[in-house]
Design a protein around this motif. Structure first.
Motif, PDB file in Angstrom:
ATOM      1  N   UNK A   1      39.794 -20.701  27.520  1.00 30.24           N
ATOM      2  CA  UNK A   1      38.000 -20.104  27.504  1.00 30.24           C
ATOM      3  C   UNK A   1      37.825 -19.667  28.934  1.00 30.24           C
ATOM      4  N   UNK A   2      37.397 -18.462  29.135  1.00 34.28           N
ATOM      5  CA  UNK A   2      36.535 -18.526  30.598  1.00 34.28           C
ATOM      6  C   UNK A   2      35.739 -18.821  30.449  1.00 34.28           C
ATOM      7  N   UNK A   3      35.829 -20.283  31.943  1.00 34.32           N
ATOM      8  CA  UNK A   3      34.542 -21.107  31.683  1.00 34.32           C
ATOM      9  C   UNK A   3      33.153 -20.026  32.577  1.00 34.32           C
ATOM     10  N   UNK A   4      32.212 -21.828  32.256  1.00 30.82           N
ATOM     11  CA  UNK A   4      30.635 -20.425  32.359  1.00 30.82           C
ATOM     12  C   UNK A   4      30.934 -19.537  34.031  1.00 30.82           C
ATOM     13  N   UNK A   5      29.738 -18.590  33.986  1.00 32.53           N
ATOM     14  CA  UNK A   5      29.509 -18.286  33.239  1.00 32.53           C
ATOM     15  C   UNK A   5      30.072 -17.033  32.352  1.00 32.53           C
ATOM     16  N   UNK A   6      31.268 -17.397  32.594  1.00 35.09           N
ATOM     17  CA  UNK A   6      32.063 -16.217  31.252  1.00 35.09           C
ATOM     18  C   UNK A   6      32.355 -14.866  31.012  1.00 35.09           C
ATOM     19  N   UNK A   7      32.955 -14.172  30.462  1.00 33.86           N
ATOM     20  CA  UNK A   7      31.939 -12.798  29.964  1.00 33.86           C
ATOM     21  C   UNK A   7      31.752 -12.773  29.037  1.00 33.86           C
ATOM     22  N   UNK A   8      31.094 -11.687  28.497  1.00 33.47           N
ATOM     23  CA  UNK A   8      30.840 -11.189  26.956  1.00 33.47           C
ATOM     24  C   UNK A   8      30.319 -10.172  27.000  1.00 33.47           C
ATOM     25  N   UNK A   9      29.853  -9.904  25.646  1.00 32.66           N
ATOM     26  CA  UNK A   9      29.863  -8.740  25.441  1.00 32.66           C
ATOM     27  C   UNK A   9      28.539  -8.360  23.902  1.00 32.66           C
ATOM     28  N   UNK A  10      27.974  -7.549  24.193  1.00 34.16           N
ATOM     29  CA  UNK A  10      26.937  -6.979  23.074  1.00 34.16           C
ATOM     30  C   UNK A  10      27.408  -6.397  22.475  1.00 34.16           C
ATOM     31  N   UNK A  11      27.155  -6.388  21.065  1.00 35.92           N
ATOM     32  CA  UNK A  11      28.137  -6.016  19.584  1.00 35.92           C
ATOM     33  C   UNK A  11      26.245  -5.160  18.777  1.00 35.92           C
ATOM     34  N   UNK A  12      26.121  -4.107  18.947  1.00 33.37           N
ATOM     35  CA  UNK A  12      25.067  -3.321  18.928  1.00 33.37           C
ATOM     36  C   UNK A  12      25.120  -1.897  17.267  1.00 33.37           C
ATOM     37  N   UNK A  13      24.307  -2.354  15.750  1.00 37.22           N
ATOM     38  CA  UNK A  13      24.593  -1.935  15.071  1.00 37.22           C
ATOM     39  C   UNK A  13      23.938  -0.791  15.242  1.00 37.22           C
ATOM     40  N   UNK A  14      24.215   0.968  15.421  1.00 37.48           N
ATOM     41  CA  UNK A  14      23.515   2.415  15.886  1.00 37.48           C
ATOM     42  C   UNK A  14      23.787   3.166  14.590  1.00 37.48           C
ATOM     43  N   UNK A  15      22.554   3.635  14.248  1.00 41.07           N
ATOM     44  CA  UNK A  15      22.697   5.207  13.444  1.00 41.07           C
ATOM     45  C   UNK A  15      21.630   5.928  14.016  1.00 41.07           C
ATOM     46  N   UNK A  16      21.042   6.939  13.876  1.00 46.12           N
ATOM     47  CA  UNK A  16      20.768   8.398  14.469  1.00 46.12           C
ATOM     48  C   UNK A  16      19.030   8.123  13.812  1.00 46.12           C
TER      49      UNK A  16
END
Length: 294
Positions: free
Chosen positions: A260-275
């Motif tokens: 694991x990466x120590x805090x604050x670490x790395x993150x990504x935000x996943x979203x659901x998209x549509x028109x």
């Protein structure tokens, strides 16, 4: 009383003209007039006062008009509901997703969706967020799982945040543990580590390179240009370390050490998209619901 007669009646009531009403409902004017007369006979009352150049509703016509509109609206609703139910028995859903999400998030959700709606074909397109946004905009996809923030924000898309995922460092168990053997590493500890890097345009590549540069160094690339499976394979072979989503690392089985990466670490935000301007088909909305409730 026939459904078609009510359609003709409402058309005449709204246009106040028999010929224009016939054009509106795509029927010959004599046929429309005959059906209106048949409706009047059935009801036992005149519905229109027919003066030359002036068509008005009688009291009976005024009483029937809101009821006829309601019946027609209910029929449209019934037709729409039945069609939507039919879409859940057959049809397709076109879903775009980044390769890492195809590996980590989607398999379990798609299995549950397929078990519930076996008649629906699932068409999956892998790509980076930039490519998926473009495919959504041109109508080639119904839904897409993308990484936020979008490379090119688009007001024509609606996005709903799905999850925030931790990133971890993977390495070969045969190689030295990254970060001087600690149980967690900082991004700064990756300086001097040989790294396996994704191809250009890959969301994880951009995120990892930006994090390294924020710590004041350029990543030392042993291999670059791969997709997810290739990157994991190169790491297993001991060619270097890689930064990948935690879900991918958890599903990748033996042959990888996960740090694991120590805090604050790395993150990504996943979203659901549509028109925003086109509602997804019923089947796509059902898949959307299952993804959001997973």
């Amino acid at each position: 009383m026939q459904f078609q007669q009510l359609q003709y009646f409402v058309a005449v009531a709204e246009t106040r003209h028999f010929t224009r009403a016939a054009d509106l409902v795509h029927v010959a004017q004599p046929s429309l007039s005959q059906q209106i007369k048949a409706l009047e006979r059935e009801l036992g009352a005149d519905l229109f006062l027919r003066a030359r150049g002036n068509i008005t509703l009688t009291d009976a016509g005024e009483a029937l008009l809101p009821l006829a509109r309601r019946i027609l609206a209910d029929a449209d609703t019934a037709r729409h509901e039945v069609q939507e139910l039919a879409q859940l028995r057959s049809g397709r859903v076109r879903l775009g997703a980044t390769p890492s999400l195809c590996t980590g998030l989607l398999p379990d959700v798609l299995r549950a969706f397929h078990d519930r709606y076996p008649g629906i074909r699932l068409l999956i397109e892998e790509g980076g967020s930039h490519d998926l946004v473009r495919e959504l905009a041109r109508g080639a996809l119904d839904l897409a799982l993308v990484v936020l923030p979008l490379p090119t924000p688009s007001p024509a898309l609606t996005t709903v945040e799905l999850l925030r995922e931790d990133l971890v460092v993977v390495s070969s168990p045969e190689a030295a543990r990254p970060g001087r053997g600690h149980r967690s590493v900082r991004v700064a500890d990756l300086e001097g580590e040989r790294m396996v890097m994704f191809r250009h345009g890959y969301d994880l590549r951009e995120l990892t390179v930006a994090a390294c540069r924020a710590e004041g160094f350029e990543p030392d690339l042993a291999v670059e240009g791969g997709e997810m499976d290739a990157v994991l394979g190169f790491v297993r072979a001991g060619l270097g370390v890689a930064v990948v989503p935690r879900m991918v690392a958890a599903r990748s089985g033996r042959g990888l050490r996960v740090t694991p990466l120590a805090r604050p670490g790395l993150h990504r935000t996943i979203a659901l998209a549509h028109r925003s301007d086109v509602a997804p088909p019923r089947a796509a909305r059902e898949l959307q619901r299952m993804l959001l409730e997973r």
